[in-house]
Scaffold this motif. Structure first.
Motif, short mmCIF file in Angstrom:
data_model
loop_
_atom_site.label_atom_id
_atom_site.label_comp_id
_atom_site.label_asym_id
_atom_site.label_seq_id
_atom_site.Cartn_x
_atom_site.Cartn_y
_atom_site.Cartn_z
N THR A 176 8.45 87.63 -54.33
CA THR A 176 7.05 88.77 -54.35
C THR A 176 6.39 88.20 -55.79
O THR A 176 5.28 88.43 -55.36
N LYS A 199 11.83 95.78 -54.29
CA LYS A 199 11.77 96.27 -53.66
C LYS A 199 12.99 97.17 -53.72
O LYS A 199 14.51 97.09 -54.37
N PHE A 235 10.39 95.69 -48.55
CA PHE A 235 10.27 94.23 -49.05
C PHE A 235 9.44 93.61 -47.95
O PHE A 235 8.63 94.33 -47.11
#
Lengths: 467, 166
Positions: A184, A200, A203
């Motif tokens: 991420t 998250k 996702f």
């Protein structure tokens, strides 16, 4: 020049690394001569579900560290989406001890691109971003060249191989930040921001790059994909161990006679693997290994009950360092297979110094977003510095342990855990060495001499000269 | 534009079609700007922000976050030597000390003639050919990606390399 067969177990056919040993293996012509892009042609005629189904059956698991099943990851990407979907390749290789992706990028880039195109078709994405580590020179030049060739040859563009399916591919350079290897953080960085991991959920499969459904996959994972379709699922399964399909690139560094990249079947025993690497150098004894990169707990040559068959007597237990090399077994042995960056320590290695070096790294690379990580990594490094330089006390050791307790599982990403776990395992397994540093008020190990390897085949400069 | 050349601005403009947002061009744009200028001053940040139509603060935070971007003048050559564990096990501490001796500066400093900036680096994914260094020329005007690795260093190989930098 070196012999390809020297870098795999006897009789094991190299598939991921075989073109590294061919001088034009990195070009489109070289790749197609070896049967390249036939798997893509096959996949472009298949339904996305069929492709994902085959990848699921192959037991391919993510090679970036987590070992998550790739087919399942692709399956999470919704079929219908109002916003564009993306396939993002994580080529931000920076886990200390790991250097396999660098060779795929520089010595067989078309294998990666073929896998990318198959992945894009599977998840219904028309756009691929390859996020490559900013410091990479040769790998960047080679993957850029390969993407250009792929456009010229109609692999990428409006109609991939005449199938009518559009695939675009952009190579995106990072700019120096270990944290951007976290998926991420990588997406944040791709979007032009500082690399701070996201919370998250959501996702990436639901909301990833530019808020579109995204699959982020490691370079080696994607490079395995064409093999599943060119050789078949059964072949792929046979190259691995139960639950761990396919061949595996092992990066070995530190105190072995022959460091380098080896291609092995998943599940190959670590003790046999060390023999393959020429054993611990200079006939010295093994002190320990980090099997999967700098963030994985250390394994010591000591009996391990978890690896023994049920009910086996203690004298028959294998050693931790005999573990079969796959995600499930290395976990049983008390560590993680991670990104397969194995670092080997001989008996003359100071484990406190080694841990200090790692702690300095994590303190440097913490993005600063979560307090337990930002502060914890700094404290761990400071305490280890005191210990290594003979200024440590018993109270410091207690502080070190409590600091790691406050770091594990307390943060958005696992960077804090990535140093807390090695700290715990180094201290548990080499406690005497830590206590000696306190008791003697100094480090008793000598300086390390400058000792490069004789294998210039693995140098970028050698690869560039040959082209 | 305060400092960016027309060529650099054009190159940045041509990045825009690759991404759905202009903000996403920030990293590649800064790489291009640094290739022209050698480092990223406040004026350079301002220009990049203007071309991308994003707030200058967005660009500034990126410049300060990533280690490859320099916010002050550096040497013609930047040499970064890996000090991480795999290199340390093969003698990186001595390699770094030798580089400091040859150049007469400490890591983080630039030679008085502006020739070389020496830095520590963390793992560069060349652990099997340790010890190693990274070499780049931030302001050489060339395309980003001209950086190279020098691997399997000995003290002699290092010294020859450093003395060869003009």
């Amino acid at each position: 020049m070196t012999n390809a067969a020297d870098w795999a177990p006897k009789g094991f056919e190299q598939t991921l690394s075989k073109r590294w040993f061919v001088s034009d293996g990195w070009t489109y012509a070289g790749y197609v001569r070896d049967g390249g892009y036939e798997a893509l042609r096959k996949c472009l005629g298949m339904q996305p579900d069929e492709i994902i189904d085959q990848v699921k059956k192959s037991n391919l698991r993510g090679r970036g560290g987590a070992g998550f099943p790739t087919g399942m990851k692709w399956g999470f990407v919704p079929k219908e989406s109002k916003v564009p979907k993306y396939l993002v390749i994580n080529a931000d290789e920076s886990e200390p001890g790991t250097y396999k992706d660098r060779y795929i990028l520089s010595r067989d880039p078309h294998l990666l691109l073929e896998g990318c195109a198959i992945g894009a078709k599977a998840i219904g994405a028309n756009k691929i971003y390859i996020y490559i580590r900013g410091e990479f020179g040769l790998p960047y030049r080679r993957i850029q060249h390969a993407v250009k060739e792929a456009y010229e040859k109609g692999i990428f563009g409006d109609s991939s191989m005449g199938s009518g399916y559009r695939i675009d591919c952009v190579v995106h350079r990072g700019a120096g930040a270990y944290i951007c290897g976290e998926e991420t953080a990588l997406l944040e960085s791709l979007e032009g921001k500082i690399g701070r991991p996201r919370l998250k959920p959501p996702f990436p499969a639901v909301k990833g790059a530019f808020a579109g459904p995204t699959s982020v996959n490691n370079v080696e994972t994607i490079a395995c994909v064409p093999l599943i379709f060119s050789r078949g699922v059964d072949w792929f399964l046979k190259q691995g161990s139960p639950g761990n399909g396919g061949p595996k690139l092992m990066c070995v560094s530190g105190h072995v006679e022959r460091p380098g990249i080896y291609e092995i079947p998943n599940g190959y025993p670590a003790n046999k693997f060390l023999e393959l690497c020429g054993g611990v150098w200079k006939g010295r004894k093994l002190k320990g290994i980090q099997p999967g990169g700098s963030s994985t707990p250390v394994l010591k040559p000591q009996p391990c009950k978890a690896l023994a068959p049920e009910g086996a007597p203690e004298h028959a237990w294998p050693l931790e360092t005999d573990t079969p090399l796959d995600f499930d077994n290395v976990k049983k042995a008390g560590s993680m297979f991670g990104s397969a960056g194995m670092m080997v320590f001989d008996e003359n290695t100071c484990m406190v110094r080694s841990l200090l070096t790692l702690a300095n790294f994590y303190a440097h690379e913490s993005c600063g977003q979560c307090t337990p990580c930002r502060e914890g990594t700094g404290w761990v490094a400071k305490i280890l510095y005191k210990l290594e330089h003979g200024e440590g006390t018993d109270a410091d050791i207690a502080k070190l342990m409590s600091a790691t307790d406050y770091m594990m599982g307390m943060t958005i990403c696992v960077l804090a855990d990535s140093i807390a776990m090695p700290v715990k395992s180094f201290f548990d397994k080499y406690r005497d060495e830590f206590m000696d540093h306190v008791r003697n008020k100094k480090c008793s190990f000598g300086d390390y001499a400058v000792e490069p390897t004789p294998y210039n085949f693995w140098e970028d400069a050698t690869a560039e000269r040959a082209s | 534009m305060r400092v960016l050349s027309k060529d650099t601005v054009d190159a940045i403009e041509s990045l825009k079609k690759r991404y759905p947002t202009t903000l996403a061009c920030t990293l590649p744009a800064l790489h291009l700007a640094q290739k022209q200028l050698g480092f990223l001053s406040e004026d350079a940040e301002h220009d990049v922000a203007e071309v991308l139509d994003v707030p200058p603060a967005r660009v500034h935070e990126v410049v300060t976050f990533y280690t490859m971007f320099h916010d002050h003048k550096v040497g013609r050559h930047v040499v970064k030597i890996c000090r991480n564990l795999a290199c340390q096990l093969r003698g990186a501490d001595k390699v770094i000390a030798h580089a400091e001796k040859v150049l007469g500066i400490k890591c983080g400093e630039t030679t008085a003639d502006g020739r070389v900036t020496l830095e520590h680096e963390e793992c560069l994914a060349a652990c099997g050919t340790a010890p190693m260094l990274w070499h780049g020329m931030p302001g050489d005007g060339g395309s980003p990606g001209n950086e190279t690795f020098v691997e399997n260093l000995t003290e002699e190989k290092l010294e020859k390399f450093l003395r060869g930098l003009s």
